[in-house]
Design a protein around this motif. Structure first.
Motif, PDB file in Angstrom:
ATOM      1  N   VAL A 336     -33.921  12.487  -5.977  1.00 35.70           N
ATOM      2  CA  VAL A 336     -32.481  12.732  -6.344  1.00 35.70           C
ATOM      3  C   VAL A 336     -31.948  14.035  -5.872  1.00 35.70           C
ATOM      4  CG1 VAL A 336     -30.812  12.700  -8.315  1.00 35.70           C
ATOM      5  CG2 VAL A 336     -32.649  11.053  -8.334  1.00 35.70           C
ATOM      6  N   ILE A 337     -32.742  15.008  -6.137  1.00 35.51           N
ATOM      7  CA  ILE A 337     -32.014  16.224  -5.546  1.00 35.51           C
ATOM      8  C   ILE A 337     -31.657  16.328  -4.075  1.00 35.51           C
ATOM      9  CG2 ILE A 337     -32.633  18.868  -5.184  1.00 35.51           C
ATOM     10  CD1 ILE A 337     -33.962  18.689  -8.144  1.00 35.51           C
ATOM     11  N   ALA A 338     -32.921  15.913  -3.358  1.00 33.25           N
ATOM     12  CA  ALA A 338     -32.737  15.960  -1.916  1.00 33.25           C
ATOM     13  C   ALA A 338     -31.670  14.939  -1.226  1.00 33.25           C
ATOM     14  CB  ALA A 338     -34.169  15.232  -1.386  1.00 33.25           C
ATOM     15  N   THR A 339     -31.407  13.890  -2.086  1.00 36.42           N
ATOM     16  CA  THR A 339     -30.196  13.052  -1.464  1.00 36.42           C
ATOM     17  C   THR A 339     -28.854  13.758  -1.755  1.00 36.42           C
ATOM     18  OG1 THR A 339     -30.204  12.020  -3.680  1.00 36.42           O
ATOM     19  CG2 THR A 339     -31.420  10.928  -1.992  1.00 36.42           C
ATOM     20  N   MET A 340     -28.789  14.759  -2.843  1.00 32.70           N
ATOM     21  CA  MET A 340     -27.531  15.394  -2.986  1.00 32.70           C
ATOM     22  C   MET A 340     -27.199  16.758  -2.289  1.00 32.70           C
ATOM     23  SD  MET A 340     -26.653  14.244  -7.039  1.00 32.70           S
ATOM     24  CE  MET A 340     -24.824  14.991  -6.521  1.00 32.70           C
ATOM     25  N   MET A 341     -28.553  17.280  -1.873  1.00 33.59           N
ATOM     26  CA  MET A 341     -28.338  18.734  -1.574  1.00 33.59           C
ATOM     27  C   MET A 341     -27.497  18.614  -0.041  1.00 33.59           C
ATOM     28  SD  MET A 341     -32.005  20.399  -2.037  1.00 33.59           S
ATOM     29  CE  MET A 341     -31.554  21.838  -1.634  1.00 33.59           C
ATOM     30  N   MET A 368     -23.484  27.196 -12.205  1.00 36.78           N
ATOM     31  CA  MET A 368     -24.903  27.399 -12.318  1.00 36.78           C
ATOM     32  C   MET A 368     -25.336  27.896 -13.906  1.00 36.78           C
ATOM     33  SD  MET A 368     -25.521  29.484  -8.993  1.00 36.78           S
ATOM     34  CE  MET A 368     -27.055  30.386  -9.343  1.00 36.78           C
ATOM     35  N   GLY A 369     -24.195  28.708 -14.262  1.00 41.35           N
ATOM     36  CA  GLY A 369     -24.380  29.106 -15.554  1.00 41.35           C
ATOM     37  C   GLY A 369     -24.495  27.934 -16.848  1.00 41.35           C
ATOM     38  N   LEU A 370     -23.724  27.253 -16.697  1.00 40.47           N
ATOM     39  CA  LEU A 370     -23.608  26.022 -17.455  1.00 40.47           C
ATOM     40  C   LEU A 370     -25.078  25.204 -17.351  1.00 40.47           C
ATOM     41  CD1 LEU A 370     -19.865  24.691 -17.111  1.00 40.47           C
ATOM     42  CD2 LEU A 370     -20.985  25.755 -19.037  1.00 40.47           C
ATOM     43  N   SER A 371     -25.139  24.816 -15.788  1.00 35.58           N
ATOM     44  CA  SER A 371     -26.659  24.187 -15.841  1.00 35.58           C
ATOM     45  C   SER A 371     -27.750  24.863 -16.490  1.00 35.58           C
ATOM     46  CB  SER A 371     -26.806  24.038 -14.405  1.00 35.58           C
ATOM     47  OG  SER A 371     -25.742  23.258 -14.001  1.00 35.58           O
ATOM     48  N   ALA A 372     -27.889  26.233 -16.154  1.00 36.46           N
ATOM     49  CA  ALA A 372     -28.887  27.162 -16.812  1.00 36.46           C
ATOM     50  C   ALA A 372     -29.057  26.943 -18.345  1.00 36.46           C
ATOM     51  CB  ALA A 372     -29.009  28.338 -16.332  1.00 36.46           C
ATOM     52  N   LEU A 373     -27.657  26.997 -19.123  1.00 30.82           N
ATOM     53  CA  LEU A 373     -27.409  26.831 -20.384  1.00 30.82           C
ATOM     54  C   LEU A 373     -27.815  25.678 -21.032  1.00 30.82           C
ATOM     55  CD1 LEU A 373     -26.511  28.551 -22.880  1.00 30.82           C
ATOM     56  CD2 LEU A 373     -24.063  27.456 -22.532  1.00 30.82           C
ATOM     57  N   LEU A 374     -27.763  24.622 -20.352  1.00 35.87           N
ATOM     58  CA  LEU A 374     -28.140  23.051 -20.697  1.00 35.87           C
ATOM     59  C   LEU A 374     -29.593  22.942 -20.669  1.00 35.87           C
ATOM     60  CD1 LEU A 374     -26.619  20.212 -21.048  1.00 35.87           C
ATOM     61  CD2 LEU A 374     -27.063  19.839 -18.796  1.00 35.87           C
ATOM     62  N   LEU A 375     -30.328  23.701 -19.634  1.00 31.89           N
ATOM     63  CA  LEU A 375     -31.615  23.644 -19.668  1.00 31.89           C
ATOM     64  C   LEU A 375     -32.425  24.599 -20.828  1.00 31.89           C
ATOM     65  CD1 LEU A 375     -32.268  23.999 -15.831  1.00 31.89           C
ATOM     66  CD2 LEU A 375     -32.971  22.301 -17.276  1.00 31.89           C
ATOM     67  N   GLY A 401     -27.970  20.173 -11.520  1.00 34.71           N
ATOM     68  CA  GLY A 401     -26.908  20.860 -11.449  1.00 34.71           C
ATOM     69  C   GLY A 401     -26.808  22.160 -10.928  1.00 34.71           C
ATOM     70  N   HIS A 402     -28.115  22.973 -11.309  1.00 35.79           N
ATOM     71  CA  HIS A 402     -28.313  24.251 -10.968  1.00 35.79           C
ATOM     72  C   HIS A 402     -28.516  24.506  -9.269  1.00 35.79           C
ATOM     73  CE1 HIS A 402     -30.146  28.193 -10.751  1.00 35.79           C
ATOM     74  NE2 HIS A 402     -29.575  28.647 -12.033  1.00 35.79           N
ATOM     75  N   ILE A 403     -29.467  23.432  -8.862  1.00 39.81           N
ATOM     76  CA  ILE A 403     -29.717  23.598  -7.292  1.00 39.81           C
ATOM     77  C   ILE A 403     -28.672  23.138  -6.289  1.00 39.81           C
ATOM     78  CG2 ILE A 403     -30.977  22.345  -5.554  1.00 39.81           C
ATOM     79  CD1 ILE A 403     -33.316  22.030  -7.311  1.00 39.81           C
ATOM     80  N   VAL A 404     -27.846  22.352  -7.014  1.00 38.26           N
ATOM     81  CA  VAL A 404     -26.782  21.652  -6.243  1.00 38.26           C
ATOM     82  C   VAL A 404     -25.434  22.831  -6.070  1.00 38.26           C
ATOM     83  CG1 VAL A 404     -25.007  19.992  -6.150  1.00 38.26           C
ATOM     84  CG2 VAL A 404     -27.103  19.301  -6.388  1.00 38.26           C
ATOM     85  N   THR A 405     -25.192  23.206  -7.265  1.00 38.48           N
ATOM     86  CA  THR A 405     -24.096  24.278  -7.251  1.00 38.48           C
ATOM     87  C   THR A 405     -24.376  25.751  -6.926  1.00 38.48           C
ATOM     88  OG1 THR A 405     -24.717  24.602  -9.490  1.00 38.48           O
ATOM     89  CG2 THR A 405     -22.839  23.101  -9.292  1.00 38.48           C
ATOM     90  N   LEU A 408     -23.766  25.268  -3.144  1.00 36.80           N
ATOM     91  CA  LEU A 408     -22.489  25.279  -2.741  1.00 36.80           C
ATOM     92  C   LEU A 408     -21.644  26.602  -2.672  1.00 36.80           C
ATOM     93  CD1 LEU A 408     -20.530  22.806  -2.524  1.00 36.80           C
ATOM     94  CD2 LEU A 408     -19.852  22.986  -4.811  1.00 36.80           C
ATOM     95  N   GLY A 409     -22.191  27.376  -3.171  1.00 38.80           N
ATOM     96  CA  GLY A 409     -21.569  28.782  -2.947  1.00 38.80           C
ATOM     97  C   GLY A 409     -22.426  30.069  -3.007  1.00 38.80           C
ATOM     98  N   MET A 410     -23.089  30.014  -4.213  1.00 38.04           N
ATOM     99  CA  MET A 410     -23.732  31.350  -4.254  1.00 38.04           C
ATOM    100  C   MET A 410     -25.063  31.446  -3.511  1.00 38.04           C
ATOM    101  SD  MET A 410     -23.568  34.197  -6.254  1.00 38.04           S
ATOM    102  CE  MET A 410     -24.183  35.474  -6.775  1.00 38.04           C
TER     103      MET A 410
END
Length: 499
Positions: A336-341, A368-375, A401-405, A408-410
């Motif tokens: 799933v990650i691969a298809t979105m990256m 990224m912060g929201l994704s890490a908080l979710l984990l 969410g963490h890997i994709v975002t 996307l920027g950082m």
């Protein structure tokens, strides 16, 4: 006294080089007056803004950028290898968690070694030959991994691969920033991140069903193809100008801008900027920590520091472990990650020169912060046996969410900014320091990641979320917008900020 003599010598050489250029090109619109330069950084900005030739995007620029970022594809293959090959390697070679953590993290240790010498190697060999030099390490490293019989050979191959990747991480964005027109420079340098994500995505997908030795051979093939393609692109005109090779500089610039374009204005702007920086001479590492370089240096080092402490490398390298810990099928999660990256990296390439660096950086850090908080919440509830049925899906959303975002920027923007903000006379020492910072903290995170995951996964991701929150503050107050500015304009901007 020695410093004063050095400056006087630099001014004399500058005056002579200007007179030589007037004799060689008497009919050109020479940017500098005869004798000592009367041009200030503001004059450079005004001159650059009036230059339309530099705005042209040719097939040569596209080709050169594509060939350069093919090295990033090789780097992505190396980063994605450890996740897909983890179960196979640990089973075949009977590696413990500590031994595989060493194998996974030693890529970043090799990257640190490569980063230490990256600036100097790129300055001595040139940008193109440095990329060829990188592939010597990558090719040897992949072969060593594919033929490994024990952990020593495995780690040695991964270390060599890391050295090549560390050199790539500096020279690729610098090369692209030096050849691309200013209005597309951000998008072209961001293609570095796009191709890296293509490599990671490929290995995330095929790593689910291809044996790890064959996976290493797959990583070997694009490295060989990259070596062949590098012979068909020009050297960086700015590097050639720095080395005093004015004729070669103009030839390379003409190739990049097109045969029917008058490149004299851009060539003279490049030459003038380099001559102004050479008055002070090449800056050593010990001289880098001066007030005039403090602002760009703090931005470059700070962004790399925050990029790695957000946990990005650990999440990418050990994505399969995170899925397994959360009870989600790792093969499904990595696919799933691969298809979105790739699509989201393409989106970043398109919007980076539209939204700007600052906006995209802050949006990426927030997500990224929201994704890490979710984990953090997901693993925390799992440890207490609360909402255990939701843990797998929440883990998948958080990792995805963490890997994709991040990509996307950082992931790519700190490298773009690094390639933009330093003048030629400090690019070697400053670029080396910034790259070393990235790989040093990347190694620390990737080596300790598995141990921290077993110790307290919830606490680890809470720390990562706080780092991302601080990154937003850092970018908002300190990082300037460089979108739409030429390299000479950006460096003049930083020069004005300390006056």
């Amino acid at each position: 006294m020695e410093r004063q003599k050095s400056m006087e010598k630099g001014l004399l050489n500058k005056s002579l080089s200007i007179r030589e250029r007037e004799c060689k090109f008497p009919n050109e619109d020479i940017f500098l007056e005869t004798g000592l330069s009367r041009k200030s950084p503001r004059d450079v900005i005004k001159k650059s803004q009036d230059d339309d030739g530099e705005c042209r995007v040719t097939a040569s620029v596209f080709l050169s950028t594509f060939v350069a970022v093919s090295g990033s594809f090789c780097s992505g293959c190396g980063a994605g290898f450890s996740s897909g090959a983890q179960s196979g390697i640990t089973k075949d070679l009977s590696l413990s968690v500590a031994e595989y953590s060493m194998f996974g993290s030693i890529l970043t240790l090799g990257g640190l070694i490569g980063a230490i010498f990256s600036g100097k190697v790129a300055d001595v060999l040139g940008r193109k030959r440095t990329m060829l030099f990188c592939e010597a390490f990558c090719v040897t490293g992949w072969l060593a991994v594919a033929l490994a019989k024990d952990a020593l050979w495995l780690d040695s191959g991964r270390l060599l691969l890391g050295i090549g990747v560390g050199l790539f991480s500096y020279v690729i964005p610098v090369y692209i920033a030096e050849i691309a027109p200013k209005h597309v420079r951000g998008s072209f340098v961001f293609a570095n991140q796009l191709m890296q994500n293509c490599g990671i995505a490929l290995f995330f997908i095929i790593g689910n069903f291809v044996p790890w030795r064959l996976l290493a051979i797959v990583g070997f093939v694009p490295c060989v193809l990259h070596v062949f393609c590098l012979f068909f692109i020009p050297e960086s005109p700015r590097w050639l100008a720095k080395k005093g090779r004015d004729k070669d500089c103009r030839t390379a610039l003409q190739c990049l801008r097109g045969p029917d374009v008058d490149i004299s204005r851009e060539a003279n702007t490049i030459r003038d900027t380099i001559e102004m920086s050479e008055v002070d001479g090449e800056t050593r590492m010990s001289e880098l920590f001066q007030r005039r370089y403090a602002y760009p240096l703090f931005i470059g080092v700070g962004l790399m520091f925050l990029q790695q402490l957000s946990g990005s490398s650990g999440v990418t390298y050990y994505a399969s472990s995170l899925f397994q810990k959360g009870g989600f099928p790792s093969a499904v999660g990595t696919s799933v990650i691969a298809t979105m990256m790739v699509p989201k990296a393409m989106l970043g390439t398109i919007i980076v020169d539209k939204l700007g660096r600052r906006t995209l950086l802050m949006a990426s850090c927030a997500a990224m912060g929201l994704s890490a908080l979710l984990l953090s919440v997901s693993y925390g509830f799992q440890s207490f046996g609360i909402l255990s049925d939701l843990t797998p899906i929440v883990t998948c959303i958080g990792v995805l969410g963490h890997i994709v975002t991040f990509a996307l920027g950082m992931g790519g923007l700190p490298w773009i900014i690094m390639a933009e903000i330093f003048p030629m006379n400090v690019k070697v020492s400053a670029g080396t320091l910034v790259t070393v910072t990235n790989w040093l903290f990347g190694w620390i995170v990737t080596y300790t990641f598995n141990f921290m995951l077993e110790w307290n996964a919830s606490g680890m991701f809470f720390i990562f979320s706080m780092v991302s929150a601080f990154s937003i503050v850092f970018v908002y107050f300190l990082v300037p917008e460089t979108k739409g500015r030429s390299l000479e304009e950006i460096q003049a901007l930083f020069s004005d900020s300390v006056q």
